[in-house]
Design an enzyme around this catalytic site. Structure first.
Site, short mmCIF file in Angstrom:
data_model
loop_
_atom_site.label_atom_id
_atom_site.label_comp_id
_atom_site.label_asym_id
_atom_site.label_seq_id
_atom_site.Cartn_x
_atom_site.Cartn_y
_atom_site.Cartn_z
N ASP A 12 -11.28 8.99 -42.11
CA ASP A 12 -11.34 7.62 -41.62
C ASP A 12 -12.76 7.37 -41.14
OD1 ASP A 12 -9.78 5.09 -40.80
OD2 ASP A 12 -10.90 5.61 -38.99
N HIS A 151 -8.22 3.42 -33.53
CA HIS A 151 -9.49 2.81 -33.92
C HIS A 151 -10.69 3.70 -33.60
CE1 HIS A 151 -7.50 -0.82 -35.15
NE2 HIS A 151 -6.99 -1.01 -33.95
#
Length: 575
Positions: A12, A151
């Protein structure tokens, strides 16, 4: 490559914006997944060489100050490639992350990513069509995935790794996907090709489930080679087996794997749930199915031993039963429970706790000074009252005397009032165990070698053509000696067969066994537990040597006629 051995690297990225080339990397996180477990991680902040927008800081928590002075992308990418190796590259919405990684590789003078790639977003769209959103946040919420740092690159990568394991399990169960090549191809299937049910589930649902009876029994789940991989018992074979093949995605991972591997289901009716329970234990130990975790081996269960061969009996515990004149009570669940119960009896009753060598010295020992023994070794009142004390212990061990519960409760309150909280806690724990033990023993009400009875359970209607009746479990010397099915209206020959079975099992001249083997003790434990858990459904007709054979037969038949099925819910099994 097999999915259980293939390496996956889930990645990610966090960036300054959404346009690769114009916007820059600020963090890379990656997790290496093998065999369903994260075995290694990679995390690195990246200096983008520019200001981090305020909206990105609000979303990720990454500020300009945090990335200032960190390595730039050209330094980070060689280390990331080393971590990636030849693993399958995975991301949720992979094109987004891949574009930024390829730009960073170009800055480092390295070629674009060449690894086989897998997009969990594509998988989710094909497998979870009923969900309105396939975004990572919604999938995390849907599957209850815990995230350490949403996040942030590594937190999202680890969450995506858990999501991948869930999706791979589902593909295995529903589509028979077993290799990396299968998964890579699956993500590019047309949507209409991912809506069909796997053939083995369809066959079981269409051809096997409709045949299952709504009666007790044991069932066998078999793999593609016909091997038994799971054995279970059920009060209703139909309901229990069907439960495996409905709502598959909601099962725990182990059950999902079982459903993935099963190709056939067979069963055997037993007439009663108790018979199914006893057979299940034996079958598991015989087949050793890979999906049965419990009951695979016979265990040693402790018994309390009252040495009635001595004029002044003592109490102890033992893992073995012998035909030695002593009285045995149990079985208990574990050694610690037996030790604590012996200690509790020592505190509540005045039985001697010394060995025979000390006893023959003829003088009071430390236990007398502690108030735990009446010193029968020196005669007097302690010797005169000893027989009564032994009878109190017998009554306690068979659940006929609940005075001990009051004694323990009073001791617990006194210890708490004196702020002896450790002692109070000990008495509290003993009180709970004592109440469970008394509840079990009250149904047996005798020492092992004196437990002779017929346990009666109602037959399931329709079993072997019977529309009623009972199943009789013949218990002699604490062991299961036989099992007889008796119709509701037995014919004369069926009554004669029962009389013969009772005469054989309850022959007064039959000596006790020299020992109780582990299989015997295992059955004894299950029978005792069954009687404790089913006080209303279970019935006993006790036998004594002085009983007339005809009267005993009539009592058993009368009790069998009164047996009616109960509507108790079925216990969940341990998969």
């Amino acid at each position: 490559m097999d999915l259980d051995t293939a390496p996956f690297v889930i990645v990610d990225t966090e960036t300054t914006g959404s346009r690769a080339g114009e916007d820059r990397l600020i963090e890379i996180g990656a997790a290496r997944l093998m065999g369903g477990e994260v075995v290694e991680t990679f995390q690195q902040l990246v200096d983008p060489g520019r200001h981090v927008p305020h909206r990105i800081t609000r979303l990720t928590g990454i500020s300009t100050a945090m990335v200032y002075g960190q390595p730039q992308a050209a330094e980070v990418m060689p280390r990331f490639l080393e971590f990636l190796g030849d693993a399958v590259l995975v991301a949720h919405n992979l094109p987004f992350d891949a574009r930024f990684l390829d730009v960073a590789l170009a800055e480092a003078g390295l070629p674009p990513l060449q690894n086989p790639s897998l997009d969990t977003l594509r998988l989710a769209r094909r497998l979870l069509s009923s969900l309105p959103s396939k975004g990572l946040s919604k999938l995390i919420e849907h599957f209850g995935i815990a995230v350490n740092g949403r996040h942030r690159a590594l937190g999202d990568a680890v969450a995506t790794a858990e999501l991948l394991t869930i999706l791979l399990d589902r593909m295995r169960i529903e589509f028979g996907v077993e290799t990396v090549e299968d998964v890579l191809a699956f993500q590019r299937r047309r949507y209409k090709d991912t809506r069909r049910e796997p053939s083995h589930l369809r066959k079981i649902r269409d051809e096997i489930l409709p045949l299952l009876p709504d009666r007790p029994g044991v069932y066998f789940m078999r793999d593609a080679k016909g091997r038994v991989i799971y054995v279970g018992k059920a009060k209703s074979l139909r309901n229990r087996v069907r439960s495996y093949f409905t709502g598959v995605e909601s099962h725990v991972p182990k059950t999902r794997k079982l459903v993935r591997d099963v190709r056939d289901v067979t069963w055997r009716e037993t007439g009663t749930e108790l018979a199914a329970l006893l057979e299940e234990s034996k079958l598991i130990k015989n087949y050793l199915p890979v999906y049965n975790r419990a009951q695979r081996r016979y265990r040693d269960y402790p018994f309390l031993r009252l040495d009635a061969t001595h004029p002044y009996p003592t109490i102890s515990w033992t893992p073995r039963i012998a035909h030695d004149g002593a009285e045995y009570y149990g079985p208990l669940g574990r050694r610690g429970q037996a030790e604590e119960l012996v200690e509790l009896i020592g505190r509540l009753f005045m039985l001697r706790e010394c060995d025979d060598n000390v006893f023959t010295l003829g003088r009071p020992c430390l236990y007398h000074e502690m108030g735990r023994c009446g010193a029968p070794c020196v005669g007097g009142e302690g010797a005169e009252q000893y027989g009564l004390e032994v009878e109190r212990v017998r009554a306690f061990l068979t659940g006929r005397d609940t005075e001990a519960v009051d004694m323990v409760e009073e001791a617990m309150r006194e210890a708490a009032a004196s702020r002896e909280y450790e002692a109070a806690g000990w008495y509290r724990d003993q009180l709970r165990r004592l109440q469970r033990t008394l509840g079990r023993q009250r149904k047996i009400a005798s020492a092992v070698h004196e437990h002779d009875a017929v346990l009666i359970e109602p037959l399931a209607p329709g079993y072997e053509g019977h529309e009623g009746g009972a199943q009789l479990f013949l218990i002699r010397y604490g062991r299961l000696a036989g099992r007889v099915d008796l119709p509701a209206d037995p014919a004369p020959d069926e009554v004669a067969d029962l009389a013969a079975a009772l005469a054989e099992a309850f022959d007064p001249a039959l000596p006790p066994p020299e020992s109780h083997l582990r299989p015997d003790v295992d059955e004894m434990r299950m029978l005792a537990n069954w009687m404790r858990l089913h006080p209303e459904g279970a019935r006993q007709v006790r036998w004594r040597p002085e009983h007339d054979a005809d009267d005993f037969l009539e009592a058993v038949i009368d009790a069998a006629r009164e047996a009616v099925p109960t509507n108790e819910p079925e216990d969940d099994e341990d998969e």
